[in-house]
Write an enzyme that holds these catalytic residues in place. Structure first.
Site, PDB file in Angstrom:
ATOM      1  N   TRP A  34       0.878  -1.164  -0.130  1.00  0.00           N
ATOM      2  CA  TRP A  34      -0.035  -0.012  -0.089  1.00  0.00           C
ATOM      3  C   TRP A  34       0.825   1.273  -0.180  1.00  0.00           C
ATOM      4  O   TRP A  34       0.345   2.296  -0.672  1.00  0.00           O
ATOM      5  CB  TRP A  34      -0.879  -0.126   1.122  1.00  0.00           C
ATOM      6  CG  TRP A  34      -1.738   1.163   1.358  1.00  0.00           C
ATOM      7  CD1 TRP A  34      -3.225   1.476   0.757  1.00  0.00           C
ATOM      8  CD2 TRP A  34      -1.507   2.354   2.241  1.00  0.00           C
ATOM      9  NE1 TRP A  34      -3.568   2.603   1.142  1.00  0.00           N
ATOM     10  CE2 TRP A  34      -2.494   3.503   1.989  1.00  0.00           C
ATOM     11  CE3 TRP A  34      -0.420   2.766   2.668  1.00  0.00           C
ATOM     12  CZ2 TRP A  34      -2.587   4.539   2.533  1.00  0.00           C
ATOM     13  CZ3 TRP A  34      -0.367   4.214   3.381  1.00  0.00           C
ATOM     14  CH2 TRP A  34      -1.465   4.934   3.205  1.00  0.00           C
ATOM     15  N   HIS A  35       1.977   1.095   0.795  1.00  0.00           N
ATOM     16  CA  HIS A  35       2.807   2.441   0.894  1.00  0.00           C
ATOM     17  C   HIS A  35       3.547   2.688  -0.464  1.00  0.00           C
ATOM     18  O   HIS A  35       3.984   3.761  -0.807  1.00  0.00           O
ATOM     19  CB  HIS A  35       3.967   2.120   1.907  1.00  0.00           C
ATOM     20  CG  HIS A  35       3.563   2.173   3.317  1.00  0.00           C
ATOM     21  ND1 HIS A  35       2.839   1.287   3.993  1.00  0.00           N
ATOM     22  CD2 HIS A  35       3.383   3.531   3.995  1.00  0.00           C
ATOM     23  CE1 HIS A  35       2.411   1.537   5.092  1.00  0.00           C
ATOM     24  NE2 HIS A  35       2.743   2.956   5.285  1.00  0.00           N
ATOM     25  N   GLY A  36       3.673   1.740  -1.450  1.00  0.00           N
ATOM     26  CA  GLY A  36       4.387   2.228  -2.797  1.00  0.00           C
ATOM     27  C   GLY A  36       4.834   1.178  -3.547  1.00  0.00           C
ATOM     28  O   GLY A  36       4.851  -0.019  -3.225  1.00  0.00           O
TER      29      GLY A  36
END
Length: 471
Positions: A317-319
């Site tokens: 989700w963060h990248g």
């Protein structure tokens, strides 16, 4: 500097006669705020909002289970497709080409100059939680499109959270709000502390951490250690600082947003850390992914599988980078023993509650938890896995007699009093919430003036964006 005071004054002193007018004004202000970054993505935000609003109505009004699932999957697939395209297209394309190359097949990755719409990860999760809750019968859909749109796009939380739930924020949108001086002052106090975290702690730590991570090969072991530690404080000051500013700003308008941080670096184990770090995202994954998968129930294999799934997805989700996925896997490994041994809920209360100082055992536990967290942050910050491993190797391969890069003493002088204030306020919602309430008014206002003065002294001359804007 102009937007917030102008919206505040108009909201409370011009359009305050009607809830409907207030909500329409806040909605228009939120879209103006978002459009100032890139007006083209206003249409994407509007489409996502309408899709979830319409899907929610269809799920609620449909009689058959199959049709409910059809509308649920439609909302989920379309939302995830947009998120996947803007955030992960290049990652999958490049990874696929690399995979083929490892088997001796040549392939050229097709990449696009895709601009990541700011806040897309956050408002997508707002909408999905709304649809999930309607499907699970937790809430009924709102018929008011303006109210729902304001829930999704309320400007303090639009670009970097907290990730709100309809069960928490939507009733506040639908309820008349009156001006409350005490609440406004409390909001300003939290905004002040948020700016201190961002400007004084995060931005100054960033300068040292960036130098250490950008010059890994030439840096001494002590420089690399300080670089990793200062990045831990950078990301905490940056993201929790933004969350404080968002919560304080929302309070100016009569809203209470979900708490996003609760002094995570005072955690005694990694499970406690994840109950205190980015709470709105952790609880989102817990409620809509971990528990539906079975949570910590079932066989040992199920517990291990579910733990890794939630942390790998959280990392992703963060990248779009393998470093985030490995960061998630490392945290899964850290927390897994407590899940298996059922000790993950051992430290539920605030550390040293009601006491001035922690015990020696608590101090060791906090230090250990912080140390392994810093190790994981190296992967989060590194440009690639190779970079992360070379950074760690650099810590253990050089001579500890080499002096660290200059500048660390000044940053330590900022961090130590900062953490003392955080410690004193750890039983409250934020550090300054009740600090100084027993002081004289002159002493309290002198303290606030000192905080503002320090912010002015240590403010960077160049613009520094919040880290989580890129997510």
């Amino acid at each position: 500097m102009i937007f917030l005071p102008a919206v505040f004054l108009i909201y409370w002193f011009v359009v305050n006669k009607s809830l409907k007018t207030q909500n329409v004004f806040l909605l228009l202000s939120s879209y103006f705020f978002y459009g100032c970054w890139d007006w083209r993505f206003v249409f994407l935000l509007a489409f996502s909002t309408f899709l979830d609003y319409f899907s929610g109505l269809k799920i609620h009004n449909t009689d058959t289970a199959i049709e409910k699932k059809v509308w649920l999957f439609t909302a989920v697939i379309v939302n995830i497709s947009f998120l996947g395209f803007f955030k992960y297209f290049n990652f999958f394309s490049e990874s696929f080409a690399t995979l083929l190359h490892s088997f001796g097949m040549e392939a050229h990755a097709t990449t696009l100059s895709v601009i990541l719409p700011v806040g897309i990860s956050f408002y997508t999760f707002h909408g999905l939680s709304y649809v999930f809750d309607i499907y699970n019968g937790k809430i009924e859909p709102t018929r008011n499109f303006v109210d729902y749109s304001l829930f999704v796009s309320f400007f303090p939380l639009l670009v970097a959270g907290p990730i709100e739930r309809a069960t928490h924020l939507l009733p506040q949108v639908e309820k008349p709000r009156v001006f409350n001086y005490t609440r406004v002052v409390d909001g300003l106090r939290q905004i002040l502390w948020g700016f201190f975290k961002k400007v004084v702690i995060a931005d100054n730590c960033a300068e040292y951490a960036n130098s250490a991570f950008n010059n890994t090969a030439d840096a001494s072991p002590l420089t690399l250690i300080f670089g990793a530690i200062f990045f831990a404080f950078q990301i905490y000051g940056d993201f929790s600082g933004y969350s404080d500013i968002a919560l304080g700003t929302a309070r100016l308008f009569g809203f209470e947003l979900l708490k996003n941080f609760s002094f995570p670096y005072f955690s005694r184990d990694i499970a406690e850390f994840w109950r205190r770090w980015h709470i709105s995202l952790s609880s989102w994954f817990r409620d809509y992914l971990y528990i539906p998968l079975g949570g910590s129930k079932g066989s040992m294999w199920m517990k291990v599988r579910n733990t890794f799934i939630i942390f790998l997805v959280s990392g992703f989700w963060h990248g779009a980078n393998w470093t985030f996925i490995v960061w998630g896997a490392i945290n899964a490994l850290f927390i897994l023993p407590s899940i298996v041994l059922k000790t993950n809920r051992r430290n539920m209360e605030t550390v040293a509650q009601g006491k001035l100082l922690p015990s020696f055992r608590e101090l060791i536990a906090m230090g250990t938890t912080f140390s392994i967290t810093v190790l994981a942050w190296i992967f989060f910050r590194a440009e690639s896995l190779k970079h992360a491993f070379s950074y760690i190797a650099g810590i253990f391969s050089g001579s500890f007699t080499r002096s660290p890069q200059s500048g660390y003493r000044l940053i330590l002088m900022l961090i130590v009093p900062f953490m003392i204030i955080e410690w004193l306020g750890r039983e409250n919602n934020y550090a300054l919430e009740k600090l100084g309430f027993r002081w004289s008014r002159i002493a309290r206002w002198s303290f606030y003036a000192s905080v503002i003065f320090i912010i002015g002294i240590y403010m960077q001359t160049e613009e520094t964006a919040f880290i989580y804007f890129q997510f």
